[in-house]
Write an enzyme that holds these catalytic residues in place. Structure first.
Site, PDB file in Angstrom:
ATOM      1  N   ALA A 140      38.010  82.347  17.764  1.00 43.54           N
ATOM      2  CA  ALA A 140      38.044  82.532  16.588  1.00 43.54           C
ATOM      3  C   ALA A 140      39.222  83.529  16.165  1.00 43.54           C
ATOM      4  O   ALA A 140      40.226  83.340  15.152  1.00 43.54           O
ATOM      5  CB  ALA A 140      37.075  83.213  16.033  1.00 43.54           C
TER       6      ALA A 140
ATOM      7  N   ASP B 182      31.904  83.700  16.585  1.00 47.00           N
ATOM      8  CA  ASP B 182      32.955  82.918  15.660  1.00 47.00           C
ATOM      9  C   ASP B 182      32.573  83.352  14.262  1.00 47.00           C
ATOM     10  O   ASP B 182      33.444  83.287  13.327  1.00 47.00           O
ATOM     11  CB  ASP B 182      32.701  81.353  15.686  1.00 47.00           C
ATOM     12  CG  ASP B 182      33.332  81.086  17.071  1.00 47.00           C
ATOM     13  OD1 ASP B 182      34.598  80.539  16.983  1.00 47.00           O
ATOM     14  OD2 ASP B 182      32.768  81.371  18.091  1.00 47.00           O
TER      15      ASP B 182
ATOM     16  N   LYS C  12      29.524  80.052  20.355  1.00 54.29           N
ATOM     17  CA  LYS C  12      29.573  78.847  21.094  1.00 54.29           C
ATOM     18  C   LYS C  12      28.249  78.227  21.598  1.00 54.29           C
ATOM     19  O   LYS C  12      27.276  79.057  21.825  1.00 54.29           O
ATOM     20  CB  LYS C  12      30.527  78.801  22.256  1.00 54.29           C
ATOM     21  CG  LYS C  12      30.466  77.829  23.189  1.00 54.29           C
ATOM     22  CD  LYS C  12      31.099  76.591  22.559  1.00 54.29           C
ATOM     23  CE  LYS C  12      32.441  76.658  21.852  1.00 54.29           C
ATOM     24  NZ  LYS C  12      32.814  75.843  21.089  1.00 54.29           N
TER      25      LYS C  12
END
Length: 493
Positions: free
Chosen positions: A168, A363, A374
């Site tokens: 990210a 993220d 993830k």
């Protein structure tokens, strides 16, 4: 209307070929039991801590105050990259930029160049010139170090979508630079044409990876600078210079923020009564994913620099194998003791009391602390709660989305079936098998022990803690004043 430059990212070709392949790393002496992890109590090599101390000490403390700091960061990254990639010359320094710092000495077991300089932790991008950003093609690691050129927002979009660059924070920075490069290309276009180009490319970038909020945040910052000057302003060069300044400010802020985060994270590492600390990580959260120090791996890097004995369990992270391909590679380059494990081995290790703390990245963090990361992160959090292992999210505040109330509102990207049915082009599942491949999952806030940010360690309830941290960050930046930036000369291409 000005067309975007064509891209070669659909069929990747390296900038150079064999020159960019790393030589085979020198393997450290294996332990007596070949199935056991490397001995984390072995005597430390002081040289392997020089990189973090030099980079953190010089960049973090000076980025907000030294004239030309952003230019210096840009030129330093090019100089350091030239050492890692062989004898290729670095980009010529811009006017007013200081000389790059000397590189660190080689740690034991690290990949080294002919002059003994260590590869150590490696940032994922560097400038070849004012108009070309080179990004490491992370799909090729660990077999080869190959760079891809990004000359426009269109190139950046494809690099992000195809996971040439990932993580990210890193994709936010690459998106910002790509959009700034497109503003440079469009500097002499008619204002209406320039508006169509910038708005269209900004939308494409925002949608390249929808879960990572850093991407949208960075693009929105650049577009805000554009709108502030005026969408139909005839001053194309002024627009390009302003957007370039904003992109470079994002990079400089990330340098400072990630260094602060890494140091803050030391406080959450549990005491282990003299034995090495066992950390478990998921996916890849080092400099390759973040652009500078890393987030969760940045904390590992800081602990390693502080000479704390530690060992890292590296989840392989199916299906894209970021842990196996990237995290293990980064830790090997830096000389950090680590062991690669199948994802499903994490639970038994916790049950056997072989995991002291879990460090993961993020993220997107919703306003209540729910965290998208993830796929597989949620599973780890559930296991950590069952076995009373601290579960720590490490993320800069640029990953926080206060406009998203909770995790149910975070969009989850679904990726191609071939990422599951194939490994590097070889099919491992029967042809025609149905696949569901979500790239991320959401961990509820109640399963998170702490969130480590550049403004310190946040504890539940996370809603108020996140808002207060955002306020502290804004106050700190206002007190430091804007980064003094020497704009790059803008010439229409």
């Amino acid at each position: 209307m000005l067309d975007e430059p064509t891209s070669m990212l659909d069929e990747p070709t390296p900038v150079v070929d064999d020159e960019l392949e790393l030589t085979a790393p020198v393997e450290p002496t294996p332990p007596a039991d070949p199935t056991a992890p490397a001995d984390p109590t072995a005597p430390a090599d002081p040289s392997r801590r020089q990189f973090f101390r030099r980079f953190a000490g010089e960049v973090v403390t000076s980025a907000a105050t030294v004239v030309g700091a952003v230019t210096e960061l840009r030129d330093r990254s090019a100089a350091e990259a030239s050492v890692l990639l062989g004898d290729r010359p670095a980009s010529p320094p811009r006017k007013g930029a200081s000389a790059p710092a000397p590189a660190a000495a080689a740690p034991a077991g690290a990949n080294v160049t002919d002059d003994g300089v260590a590869a150590v932790f490696r940032t994922p991008f560097r400038f070849e010139s004012d108009n070309v950003l080179l990004v490491i093609d992370q799909r090729k690691l660990p077999d080869a170090l190959v760079e891809m050129p990004v000359r426009s927002a269109s190139d950046a979009t494809k690099a992000i979508r195809l996971m040439v660059v990932r993580g990210a924070p890193a994709i936010g920075q690459v998106a910002a630079i790509g959009l700034a490069l497109t503003a440079r290309v469009a500097a002499k276009s008619h204002p209406h044409a320039r508006r169509a180009i910038l708005e269209g490319q900004a939308d494409s970038l925002r949608n390249a990876r929808p879960t990572a909020i850093n991407l949208r945040w960075a693009v929105d910052r650049l577009m805000a600078r554009y709108h502030a000057i005026g969408e139909l302003s005839p001053e194309g060069a002024e627009i390009a210079a302003a957007m370039d300044d904003e992109a470079m400010a994002i990079v400089a802020e990330a340098n400072e923020d990630h260094g602060r985060l890494a140091e803050a994270g030391l406080a959450v590492l549990p005491a282990t009564d003299g034995r090495p600390l066992n950390v478990l990580t998921h996916c890849n959260t080092g400099p390759l994913a973040c652009g500078q120090f890393g987030t969760a791996l940045g904390v590992v890097q800081a602990a390693h620099a502080a000479e704390r004995p530690l060992h890292v369990w590296v989840d392989e992270t199916r299906p894209y194998l970021q842990g196996a391909r990237l995290t293990a590679w980064e830790l090997q380059q830096a000389g950090v003791a680590h062991t690669l494990i199948p994802d499903m081995a994490a639970g038994p290790l916790m049950a056997q009391r072989q995991v002291d703390v879990i460090l993961v990245g993020a993220d997107r963090i919703a306003a209540n602390g729910d965290t998208a990361n993830k796929i597989g992160t949620y599973t780890l959090a559930v296991l950590a709660a069952r076995h009373e292992v601290p579960f720590v999210v490490c993320a800069p505040l640029s990953s926080v989305d206060l406009e998203t109330p909770d995790g149910s509102a975070i969009p989850i990207e679904d990726r191609a079936a071939t990422e599951v049915t194939e490994i590097r082009g070889m099919r491992i599942a029967p042809e025609g098998t149905a696949v569901r491949n979500p790239a991320f999952d959401v961990t509820p806030a109640e399963l998170i022990t702490t969130i480590v940010t550049e403004e310190g360690v946040l504890r539940p309830p996370f809603g108020p803690a996140l808002r207060e941290a955002m306020d502290r960050r804004e106050a700190r930046r206002a007190a430091a004043k804007p980064y003094p930036i020497e704009p790059a000369p803008v010439e229409a291409i």
